[in-house]
Design an enzyme around this catalytic site. Structure first.
Site, mmCIF file in Angstrom:
data_model
loop_
_atom_site.group_PDB
_atom_site.id
_atom_site.type_symbol
_atom_site.label_atom_id
_atom_site.label_comp_id
_atom_site.label_asym_id
_atom_site.label_seq_id
_atom_site.Cartn_x
_atom_site.Cartn_y
_atom_site.Cartn_z
ATOM 1 N N ASP A 45 0.838 -1.208 0.000
ATOM 2 C CA ASP A 45 0.000 0.000 0.000
ATOM 3 C C ASP A 45 0.866 1.249 0.000
ATOM 4 O OD1 ASP A 45 -2.895 1.190 0.845
ATOM 5 O OD2 ASP A 45 -1.298 2.296 1.871
ATOM 6 N N TYR A 50 3.212 9.775 -0.484
ATOM 7 C CA TYR A 50 4.310 9.168 0.296
ATOM 8 C C TYR A 50 5.666 9.398 -0.400
ATOM 9 C CZ TYR A 50 0.400 6.641 2.496
ATOM 10 O OH TYR A 50 -0.779 6.307 3.106
ATOM 11 N N LYS A 79 -2.850 5.868 -4.242
ATOM 12 C CA LYS A 79 -3.963 6.770 -3.904
ATOM 13 C C LYS A 79 -3.764 8.129 -4.561
ATOM 14 C CE LYS A 79 -3.623 4.658 0.691
ATOM 15 N NZ LYS A 79 -2.195 4.641 1.049
ATOM 16 N N HIS A 112 -7.687 9.437 -1.686
ATOM 17 C CA HIS A 112 -6.970 9.397 -0.406
ATOM 18 C C HIS A 112 -7.761 10.027 0.753
ATOM 19 C CE1 HIS A 112 -2.568 9.083 1.119
ATOM 20 N NE2 HIS A 112 -3.397 8.971 2.125
HETATM 21 N N1 LIG Z 1 -5.143 6.378 3.979
HETATM 22 C C1 LIG Z 1 -4.552 7.120 4.884
HETATM 23 O O1 LIG Z 1 -4.925 8.266 5.114
HETATM 24 C C2 LIG Z 1 -3.426 6.567 5.671
HETATM 25 C C3 LIG Z 1 -2.873 5.387 5.287
HETATM 26 N N2 LIG Z 1 -1.849 4.823 5.984
HETATM 27 C C4 LIG Z 1 -1.351 3.510 5.529
HETATM 28 O O2 LIG Z 1 -1.355 2.601 6.637
HETATM 29 C C5 LIG Z 1 -0.040 2.094 6.828
HETATM 30 C C6 LIG Z 1 0.206 1.736 8.273
HETATM 31 O O3 LIG Z 1 0.045 2.861 9.106
HETATM 32 P P1 LIG Z 1 1.264 3.662 9.760
HETATM 33 O O4 LIG Z 1 0.768 5.016 10.076
HETATM 34 O O5 LIG Z 1 2.435 3.553 8.896
HETATM 35 O O6 LIG Z 1 1.542 2.993 11.156
HETATM 36 P P2 LIG Z 1 1.473 1.548 11.883
HETATM 37 O O7 LIG Z 1 0.355 1.614 12.851
HETATM 38 O O8 LIG Z 1 1.515 0.444 10.901
HETATM 39 O O9 LIG Z 1 2.825 1.588 12.730
HETATM 40 C C7 LIG Z 1 4.069 1.635 12.144
HETATM 41 C C8 LIG Z 1 5.104 1.764 13.270
HETATM 42 O O10 LIG Z 1 5.100 0.592 14.091
HETATM 43 C C9 LIG Z 1 6.398 -0.002 14.078
HETATM 44 N N3 LIG Z 1 6.188 -1.457 14.003
HETATM 45 C C10 LIG Z 1 5.754 -2.166 12.931
HETATM 46 N N4 LIG Z 1 5.669 -3.472 13.218
HETATM 47 C C11 LIG Z 1 6.050 -3.594 14.506
HETATM 48 C C12 LIG Z 1 6.184 -4.708 15.374
HETATM 49 N N5 LIG Z 1 5.900 -5.937 14.949
HETATM 50 N N6 LIG Z 1 6.621 -4.489 16.644
HETATM 51 C C13 LIG Z 1 6.920 -3.245 17.060
HETATM 52 N N7 LIG Z 1 6.800 -2.151 16.290
HETATM 53 C C14 LIG Z 1 6.382 -2.323 15.019
HETATM 54 C C15 LIG Z 1 7.119 0.552 12.873
HETATM 55 O O11 LIG Z 1 8.515 0.618 13.098
HETATM 56 P P3 LIG Z 1 9.658 0.253 12.038
HETATM 57 O O12 LIG Z 1 9.205 0.656 10.671
HETATM 58 O O13 LIG Z 1 10.815 1.070 12.524
HETATM 59 O O14 LIG Z 1 9.905 -1.222 12.162
HETATM 60 C C16 LIG Z 1 6.509 1.941 12.766
HETATM 61 O O15 LIG Z 1 7.154 2.835 13.660
HETATM 62 C C17 LIG Z 1 0.841 3.212 6.265
HETATM 63 O O16 LIG Z 1 2.174 2.815 6.070
HETATM 64 C C18 LIG Z 1 0.088 3.578 5.019
HETATM 65 O O17 LIG Z 1 0.335 2.621 3.999
HETATM 66 C C19 LIG Z 1 -1.358 5.439 7.119
HETATM 67 C C20 LIG Z 1 -1.846 6.651 7.534
HETATM 68 C C21 LIG Z 1 -2.941 7.309 6.847
HETATM 69 O O1 LIG Z 2 -1.775 8.414 4.288
HETATM 70 C C1 LIG Z 2 -1.432 9.438 4.841
HETATM 71 C C2 LIG Z 2 -0.093 9.710 5.299
HETATM 72 O O2 LIG Z 2 0.397 10.836 4.599
HETATM 73 C C3 LIG Z 2 -0.406 12.006 4.621
HETATM 74 C C4 LIG Z 2 0.356 13.203 5.013
HETATM 75 O O3 LIG Z 2 1.551 13.302 4.320
HETATM 76 C C5 LIG Z 2 -1.615 11.769 5.486
HETATM 77 O O4 LIG Z 2 -2.457 12.854 5.491
HETATM 78 C C6 LIG Z 2 -2.310 10.599 4.921
HETATM 79 O O5 LIG Z 2 -3.450 10.273 5.584
#
Ligand SMILES: NC(=O)C1=CN([C@@H]2O[C@H](COP(=O)(O)OP(=O)(O)OC[C@H]3O[C@@H](n4cnc5c(N)ncnc54)[C@H](OP(=O)(O)O)[C@@H]3O)[C@@H](O)[C@H]2O)C=CC1
Ligand SMILES: O=C1CO[C@H](CO)[C@@H](O)[C@@H]1O
Length: 279
Positions: A45, A50, A79, A112
Site C-alpha cells: 500500500d 508518500y 492513492k 486518499h
Molecule cells: N489512507 C490514509 O490516510 C493513511 C494510510 N496509511 C497507511 O497505513 C499504513 C500503516 O500505518 P502507519 O501510520 O504507517 O503505522 P502503523 O500503525 O503500521 O505503525 C508503524 C510503526 O510501528 C512499528 N512497528 C511495525 N511493526 C512492529 C512490530 N511488529 N513491533 C513493534 N513495532 C512495530 C514501525 O517501526 P519500524 O518501521 O521502525 O519497524 C513503525 O514505527 C501506512 O504505512 C500507510 O500505507 C497510514 C496513515 C494514513
Molecule cells: O496516508 C497518509 C499519510 O500521509 C499524509 C500526510 O503526508 C496523510 O495525510 C495521509 O493520511
C-alpha cells in the site's frame, strides 16, 4: 496461510499487506518492499503523497524476481491526493503513479481523502470509474470516507467502491462505519493499525499476546483479520516485516475479542475526515 477478502465485484485482496507511509524513497523503500515480497507478502500500500512510488516499484520488481513470482500474484494499491482532484487531473494522476511505479496497472486506486468539496470528489470518482470501466485499474475505492461521505458518493456513483481505508485500531473501533460498510458489502481497511506503536504497550493486548505465545503486534493484526478488516502494518525492520505476516497460526478467543472491544475510546491519532483539506 494468508487469507483474502472478496470485493462486491468478485475480486480478492490479501488481508495483510505492507504499508509504506514514512518509508524513505531510495534504498529504504526498495529493501522493505523486496523483503516483504520475499517473506510472503502479496499486497503493498503506497500513495503519491508518500513520495516513494519509484522505489516501491523497484522493490516490487526485485521482490518478484527473487521470489520467482509473477506481477499478477501481487496486489498493489496507490492513492490520489487532493491536489489532483478533478476528472482530467485524476486520470493524469493515475497515469503518473503507474509511470513512477513502473507498472501497467494497479490492483486498487483510492481517493486518499474526501476533502470538503463534495462535487470535487464526485468528479474524481467519475474518473476512477472510467479507469475501472476501461480495465486500466482492477478495483477502485476510497479512504477516510465517513458514513456521510459514503452516502454522498453512493448517491452519484455508477460503480460502488470496493473498499474504504480508514483509521482503525483498538482505541478507535469505527463501529458505526464498520456496520454501515458491511451492510453495503464494502470492505473496510485499517490504517495505522498499530497506532505507530502506541497500542503495543497496552496491558490487555500484552496479556493476550503472552497467552498465545505471540507478540502484541500480531494480536492487533489478528484482531483486524477476525473483524474482516484488511490490514497494512508498516515496518522497515526485516524481523518485524516477517512477524507482522506471521498471524495465521493462531486465533483469538471470544473472550480475547471481547476484552479488546472494551479498549475503545473513540480516539483518533490522525485528522478528522470531516475537516481535513490536506493543506
Ligand atoms: N489512507 C490514509 O490516510 C493513511 C494510510 N496509511 C497507511 O497505513 C499504513 C500503516 O500505518 P502507519 O501510520 O504507517 O503505522 P502503523 O500503525 O503500521 O505503525 C508503524 C510503526 O510501528 C512499528 N512497528 C511495525 N511493526 C512492529 C512490530 N511488529 N513491533 C513493534 N513495532 C512495530 C514501525 O517501526 P519500524 O518501521 O521502525 O519497524 C513503525 O514505527 C501506512 O504505512 C500507510 O500505507 C497510514 C496513515 C494514513
Ligand atoms: O496516508 C497518509 C499519510 O500521509 C499524509 C500526510 O503526508 C496523510 O495525510 C495521509 O493520511
Amino acid at each position: 496461510m494468508e487469507t483474502t477478502v472478496t470485493f462486491h465485484n468478485g475480486n480478492t485482496m490479501p488481508q495483510v499487506g505492507l504499508g509504506v507511509f514514512r518509508v524513505q524513497e531510495g534504498q529504504e523503500a526498495v529493501d522493505a518492499v523486496k523483503h516483504a515480497i520475499i517473506s510472503g507478502y502479496r499486497s503493498i500500500d503506497t500513495a503519491m503523497i508518500y513520495k516513494n512510488e519509484q522505489s516501491v516499484g523497484e522493490g516490487i520488481r526485485l521482490g518478484l524476481e527473487a521470489a520467482g513470482i509473477d506481477r499478477s500474484e501481487l496486489f498493489v494499491t496507490s492513492k490520489i491526493w487532493l491536489d489532483d482532484f478533478g476528472f482530467d487531473t485524476a486520470i493524469q494522476a493515475y497515469e503518473a503513479s503507474l509511470e513512477r511505479l513502473g507498472l501497467d496497472y494497479l490492483d486498487l486506486y483510492l481517493i486518499h481523502w474526501p476533502g470538503t468539496d463534495t462535487a470535487k470528489f464526485i468528479d474524481t470518482w467519475k474518473a476512477l470509474e472510467q479507469l475501472y470501466n476501461e480495465g486500466k485499474v482492477r478495483n477502485i475505492g476510497v479512504s477516510n470516507f465517513s458514513v456521510e461521505h459514503m452516502e454522498a458518493l453512493l448517491a452519484q456513483a455508477a460503480v460502488k467502491p470496493a473498499i474504504n481505508q480508514v483509521e482503525f485500531h483498538p482505541y478507535f473501533d469505527q463501529k458505526q462505519l464498520r456496520d454501515y460498510l458491511a451492510g453495503k458489502q464494502i470492505v473496510m481497511e485499517s490504517w495505522s493499525p498499530l497506532m505507530n506503536g502506541e497500542i503495543l504497550t497496552n496491558e490487555v493486548i500484552s496479556n493476550i499476546a503472552e497467552k498465545h505465545g505471540k507478540t502484541p503486534a500480531q494480536v492487533v493484526i489478528r484482531w483486524n483479520i477476525e473483524n474482516d478488516v484488511v490490514v497494512i502494518p508498516k515496518s522497515v525492520t526485516p524481523a518485524r516485516i516477517e512477524e507482522n505476516l506471521n498471524v495465521f497460526d493462531f486465533q483469538l478467543s471470544q473472550e480475547d475479542l471481547y476484552e479488546i472491544e472494551q479498549l475503545n475510546e473513540d480516539r483518533r491519532i490522525g485528522p478528522d475526515p470531516a475537516e481535513f483539506t490536506g493543506a
